[in-house]
Design an enzyme around this catalytic site. Structure first.
Site, PDB file in Angstrom:
ATOM      1  N   THR A  77       0.832  -1.204   0.000  1.00 48.52           N
ATOM      2  CA  THR A  77       0.000   0.000   0.000  1.00 48.52           C
ATOM      3  C   THR A  77       0.867   1.255   0.000  1.00 48.52           C
ATOM      4  O   THR A  77       0.611   2.201  -0.754  1.00 48.52           O
ATOM      5  CB  THR A  77      -0.934  -0.008   1.228  1.00 48.52           C
ATOM      6  OG1 THR A  77      -1.790  -1.156   1.143  1.00 48.52           O
ATOM      7  CG2 THR A  77      -1.788   1.238   1.278  1.00 48.52           C
ATOM      8  N   CYS A 321     -14.285  -8.901   4.448  1.00 46.24           N
ATOM      9  CA  CYS A 321     -12.907  -8.763   4.896  1.00 46.24           C
ATOM     10  C   CYS A 321     -12.922  -8.408   6.368  1.00 46.24           C
ATOM     11  O   CYS A 321     -12.766  -9.247   7.224  1.00 46.24           O
ATOM     12  CB  CYS A 321     -12.186  -7.706   4.071  1.00 46.24           C
ATOM     13  SG  CYS A 321     -10.436  -7.642   4.409  1.00 46.24           S
TER      14      CYS A 321
END
Lengths: 379, 379
Positions: A77, A321
């Protein structure tokens, strides 16, 4: 766990796979040799610096890049954020538009929104951006950066990065290729100006990422006060070293591991298509070797993940998630396919045919049970 | 290394210390139990989440905080950046001035410049900010955030955080305390609103940091798209777990390890003061137990570090880190002491009296050799 219970089968190996055994060994070695700060002048610091440089060199060799073009970051990320921000800033004079594919990772989409003006190129029902449309968008004036993933980690579809890179190069626009789901699983083409990749996806550690930038891409740093704008404060040398060792190991075996898993995915796609009210998504051919995704009508994704977990199978889901990201997958939405009742399988190199057959035996009754709990009768 | 050579002595244990043996064991355990993504719903993910939550709980207990007030980041620099940025933004309505001590880390100074308007409170020749002056600066209107380190990692001087926190609290200004050089070595007072600490400094791993924020401090995140604004993409669970285990281990032994090293530093301060043309800096009493810094006239810091390294001793230097940061230490400059020819010693818990005596025997001739190479005759 009782000894009579069959071993668990982990089929959620995208983004955070179990450690490759050689990565673990490399980590242990680097704990001894690479604990010091590689920026220090003394022997311990220089030894850590050599390990870090060796790791960069190994990753560069796999990417077909020069060692100095490869940096480690604090994770995938972070690498994507930095690539978009710095890539856009480096071309600021050329405009502020950032052209991205609709199925890029959220990190790319949000960084593009923050760094400039995002133009999103649609994908078809298989999840592929049209090379001509992407090339046309990149070629218009005012574009600072383009970003197209090599392959999508949720559905496996491979993108036409080569053709898009030709157009980007002709327009003088740097192309960021997110290889976070593909490096270590498939050959990554050399057609990129910036590239990000994810060690945790190929059996290396989480907490470290890879960002490569071709020498011709001028990337502004944050000034002399920050010698490592890619990773302020530096990265863990043991994690970086273990990443590189894992990458070398999986690259040595890439074709065989790919062929093995490609066959297993074909088997899964064929078998799952026989379950009532299911949609198997993503390109069946031009795809990652190890990823397959399907969505069930009348099923809650989180409930299905939980039911399969109870049966001993760990799977991912685009719609399950964590509590904070229980929104529908933007990838599935962009493809125009079912966004709920979703199961994502990412096979490990060690996943066996027997593992897959056991999963395929358990899946239909699990779907049935979840539908019954929701009050939906099976067909 | 030849068996007849004396073992190397590592005296550069600030910021990146060798791994505590228990941290190494904890890492190995967490490689097995914590490799999965803690945001996943399946058993492997939940197990990783439990390890991460356990690590937060352990650090919180040491800090006197609640578990949910403690987060792991990608490192100490990242924690400081995030604390300054978020801390200042959270109070934006109250003004944009950020009051900092002159000897804060570069990460704090630069983040303050970027996030608002920095007001720097001077330090005295021992490196200490005046509590009254700091309190006055914090109490004026328009202040969004104050930042004062617990102790300075270069010179060891402890700052008056308790008094400053009283004033900040009265003014409604959150106080960020950088405990990066002190947590694990000294008792850290509970007088903070935001706190950052550095696992690599206490024998845990690099590549992970600690950021704590009291519940009363409202910190804006980056929105629902980023469930972990403290560490976009998440942290390495094994590194976080190893950090917490190392902290528990060193806390159990804090007083004894502190007293032992405090005596060794007293011995070093006394002996080094006898070398010609030297300045021993930092507070001799109200200081970290394990840090001591001194600067030599007519000596190049990098040359001295290299000469001591050749003799088997690793030391740090405020003026010799890497080529890109070879500028004089802003800490020493703010104190008004010599900024060149600087040696920084940070003792490990395992540093012995014999190690120190060997170092003290080697140091004066090493200084002499460096001065001779520069053409300066010793006295």
């Amino acid at each position: 766990m009782e000894s009579s219970a069959p071993p668990r089968v982990h089929l959620d190996n995208g983004g955070r796979a179990p450690w490759h055994p050689l990565a673990r060994e490399a980590l242990l070695q680097a704990l001894d040799d690479g604990w010091a700060d590689p920026r220090r002048l003394h022997a311990e610091g220089r030894r850590a610096a050599r390990l870090l440089d060796g790791a960069r060199e190994a990753v560069a060799a796999v990417l077909g890049a020069r060692t100095e073009e490869v940096r480690f970051t604090h994770g995938h990320t972070a690498a994507l954020h930095r690539a978009v921000t710095a890539g856009a800033a480096g071309r600021r004079r050329g405009g502020r538009r950032i052209v991205v594919g609709a199925t890029e990772r959220a990190a790319v989409l949000h960084a593009a929104d923050a760094a400039g003006e995002r133009e999103t190129v649609a994908v078809d029902r298989l999840g592929r951006a049209d090379a001509g449309a992407f090339a046309a968008a990149v070629s218009r004036p005012g574009v600072a950066l383009a970003a197209l993933q090599h392959a999508n980690g949720e559905v496996g579809t491979v993108q036409p990065v080569e053709g898009v890179h030709d157009a980007a190069r002709a327009a003088g626009v740097p192309l960021l290729v997110d290889a976070g789901a593909s490096l270590g699983h498939a050959r990554v083409p050399a057609t990129w100006d910036l590239l990000a990749a994810d060690p945790a996806d190929w059996g290396g550690p989480a907490g470290v990422g890879v960002l490569a930038a071709r020498g011709r891409v001028r990337l502004p740093g944050t000034g002399p006060e920050d010698p490592e704008p890619w990773a302020p404060g530096g990265v863990s040398v043991p994690l970086a070293f273990a990443s590189a060792v894992a990458l070398e190991a999986v690259q040595a075996d890439l074709a065989a591991a790919g062929a093995h898993r490609r066959e297993l995915v074909d088997r899964i796609r064929a078998a799952v298509a026989g379950v009532p009210d299911v949609e198997v998504v993503g390109d069946p051919d031009t795809r990652l070797p190890h990823v397959v995704t399907f969505s069930f009508l009348y099923v809650d994704g989180e409930a299905l993940v939980t039911e399969l977990d109870r049966q001993g199978f760990a799977v991912g889901s685009g719609s399950a998630c964590t509590a904070s990201t229980l929104e529908p997958s933007h990838v599935l939405a962009a493809m125009g396919v079912l966004t709920h009742g979703n199961v994502r399988i990412a096979l490990d190199r060690a996943t066996s045919e027997a593992d897959v057959e056991r999963f395929l035996a358990v899946l239909p009754p699990a779907v049935e049970r979840v539908r019954e709990a929701l009050g939906v009768r099976g067909l």
